[in-house]
Write an enzyme that holds these catalytic residues in place. Structure first.
Site, PDB file in Angstrom:
ATOM      1  N   GLY A  26      -6.037  -0.581   1.964  1.00  9.29           N
ATOM      2  CA  GLY A  26      -6.015  -1.846   1.240  1.00  9.29           C
ATOM      3  C   GLY A  26      -4.699  -2.554   1.478  1.00  9.29           C
ATOM      4  O   GLY A  26      -3.678  -1.903   1.708  1.00  9.29           O
ATOM      5  N   GLN A  84       2.079  -8.383   0.613  1.00  5.24           N
ATOM      6  CA  GLN A  84       2.685  -7.265   1.351  1.00  5.24           C
ATOM      7  C   GLN A  84       3.099  -7.666   2.764  1.00  5.24           C
ATOM      8  O   GLN A  84       3.870  -6.957   3.406  1.00  5.24           O
ATOM      9  CB  GLN A  84       1.735  -6.058   1.400  1.00  5.24           C
ATOM     10  CG  GLN A  84       1.529  -5.426   0.016  1.00  5.24           C
ATOM     11  CD  GLN A  84       0.610  -4.227   0.102  1.00  5.24           C
ATOM     12  OE1 GLN A  84      -0.599  -4.364  -0.028  1.00  5.24           O
ATOM     13  NE2 GLN A  84       1.161  -3.060   0.350  1.00  5.24           N
ATOM     14  N   CYS A 135       0.937   3.675  -1.218  1.00  6.38           N
ATOM     15  CA  CYS A 135       0.976   2.240  -0.948  1.00  6.38           C
ATOM     16  C   CYS A 135       1.756   2.008   0.334  1.00  6.38           C
ATOM     17  O   CYS A 135       2.788   2.641   0.552  1.00  6.38           O
ATOM     18  CB  CYS A 135       1.670   1.531  -2.115  1.00  6.38           C
ATOM     19  SG  CYS A 135       1.833  -0.242  -1.893  1.00  6.38           S
ATOM     20  N   LEU A 136       1.261   1.101   1.181  1.00  8.05           N
ATOM     21  CA  LEU A 136       1.962   0.821   2.438  1.00  8.05           C
ATOM     22  C   LEU A 136       3.355   0.239   2.183  1.00  8.05           C
ATOM     23  O   LEU A 136       4.225   0.338   3.040  1.00  8.05           O
ATOM     24  CB  LEU A 136       1.137  -0.144   3.304  1.00  8.05           C
ATOM     25  CG  LEU A 136      -0.184   0.421   3.840  1.00  8.05           C
ATOM     26  CD1 LEU A 136      -0.972  -0.654   4.579  1.00  8.05           C
ATOM     27  CD2 LEU A 136       0.063   1.622   4.757  1.00  8.05           C
ATOM     28  N   HIS A 173      -5.380  -1.409  -7.871  1.00  5.90           N
ATOM     29  CA  HIS A 173      -4.058  -1.285  -7.234  1.00  5.90           C
ATOM     30  C   HIS A 173      -3.703  -2.590  -6.513  1.00  5.90           C
ATOM     31  O   HIS A 173      -2.584  -3.096  -6.642  1.00  5.90           O
ATOM     32  CB  HIS A 173      -4.103  -0.104  -6.254  1.00  5.90           C
ATOM     33  CG  HIS A 173      -2.882   0.067  -5.399  1.00  5.90           C
ATOM     34  ND1 HIS A 173      -2.119   1.218  -5.416  1.00  5.90           N
ATOM     35  CD2 HIS A 173      -2.302  -0.760  -4.473  1.00  5.90           C
ATOM     36  CE1 HIS A 173      -1.113   1.081  -4.557  1.00  5.90           C
ATOM     37  NE2 HIS A 173      -1.212  -0.097  -3.965  1.00  5.90           N
ATOM     38  N   GLU A 174      -4.675  -3.130  -5.770  1.00  3.59           N
ATOM     39  CA  GLU A 174      -4.392  -4.349  -4.991  1.00  3.59           C
ATOM     40  C   GLU A 174      -4.219  -5.565  -5.893  1.00  3.59           C
ATOM     41  O   GLU A 174      -3.366  -6.417  -5.622  1.00  3.59           O
ATOM     42  CB  GLU A 174      -5.504  -4.604  -3.972  1.00  3.59           C
ATOM     43  CG  GLU A 174      -5.686  -3.521  -2.908  1.00  3.59           C
ATOM     44  CD  GLU A 174      -4.411  -3.153  -2.171  1.00  3.59           C
ATOM     45  OE1 GLU A 174      -3.538  -4.023  -2.008  1.00  3.59           O
ATOM     46  OE2 GLU A 174      -4.272  -1.985  -1.779  1.00  3.59           O
ATOM     47  N   HIS A 178      -0.804  -5.903  -7.101  1.00  2.00           N
ATOM     48  CA  HIS A 178       0.134  -6.519  -6.148  1.00  2.00           C
ATOM     49  C   HIS A 178       0.216  -8.031  -6.359  1.00  2.00           C
ATOM     50  O   HIS A 178       1.270  -8.636  -6.186  1.00  2.00           O
ATOM     51  CB  HIS A 178      -0.313  -6.268  -4.705  1.00  2.00           C
ATOM     52  CG  HIS A 178       0.136  -4.958  -4.133  1.00  2.00           C
ATOM     53  ND1 HIS A 178       1.451  -4.619  -3.972  1.00  2.00           N
ATOM     54  CD2 HIS A 178      -0.582  -3.898  -3.666  1.00  2.00           C
ATOM     55  CE1 HIS A 178       1.543  -3.409  -3.428  1.00  2.00           C
ATOM     56  NE2 HIS A 178       0.315  -2.943  -3.237  1.00  2.00           N
TER      57      HIS A 178
HETATM   58 NI    NI Z   1      -0.203  -1.086  -2.417  1.00  4.87          NI
END
Ligand code: NI
Length: 172
Positions: A46, A51, A94-95, A136-137, A140
């Site tokens: 995701g 990001q 998370c990236l 989660h997304e 962000h």
């Molecule tokens: Ni994330």
């Protein structure tokens, strides 16, 4: 399509509240195509636009397994309209917080309304990994990272280590 740089914590841009998308047009689709390619290359499941430094309310996701055909999903202006009182823990990563994984407690089920790749309104009833990932997304988009859901002690330790690693990486 192009692979973009993924911001990592504690980059302050990750704390921005993303702006609603006014129209789902070719420009936005190009952004989401880039996000998807960036996510696949990382690899991740995701990615939110912020990001890659774009404060727009857009998310891409693909939860298909390595053996399956790709199953890209696009969420524009996603909004949780209902969530269960029952919660469950899941070990999240998370990236933008690379290499760290922590258990986060979230509602088991949630219902999300959003616009799809073509700007059509959709409703999704999510559970399991899909529910974890979409929550989660959406976090962000509010400038919230999964580490904000864990203890302050653990969060500060992770962010401190990431900052140190970034400083080391900057040394020529
Ligand atoms: Ni994330």
């Amino acid at each position: 399509m192009a692979i973009r740089e993924i911001l990592t914590a504690p980059d302050e841009r990750l704390r921005l509240v993303s702006e609603p998308v006014l129209t789902v047009d070719d420009e936005l689709r190009r952004l989401m195509d880039d996000m998807l390619e960036t996510m696949y290359a990382a690899p991740g499941i995701g990615l939110a636009a912020i990001q890659i430094g774009v404060p727009k309310r857009a998310i891409v996701m693909d939860l298909s397994g390595a053996e399956d055909d790709p199953d890209p999903r696009y969420f524009v202006n996603p909004e949780v309209v209902k969530s269960s009182e029952e919660t469950t823990p899941y070990e999240e990563g998370c990236l933008s917080v690379p290499e760290y994984y922590e258990e986060v407690e979230r509602p088991v089920h949630c219902t999300v309304k959003y616009l799809d790749y073509h700007g059509n309104p959709q409703i999704l009833a999510a559970e399991g990994l899909l529910a974890v990932c979409i929550q989660h997304e959406i976090d962000h988009l509010e400038g919230v990272l999964f580490v904000d859901h864990i203890s302050r002690l653990k969060r500060e330790r992770i962010l401190r280590k990431l900052k140190k690693e970034q400083k080391l990486a900057e040394v020529p």
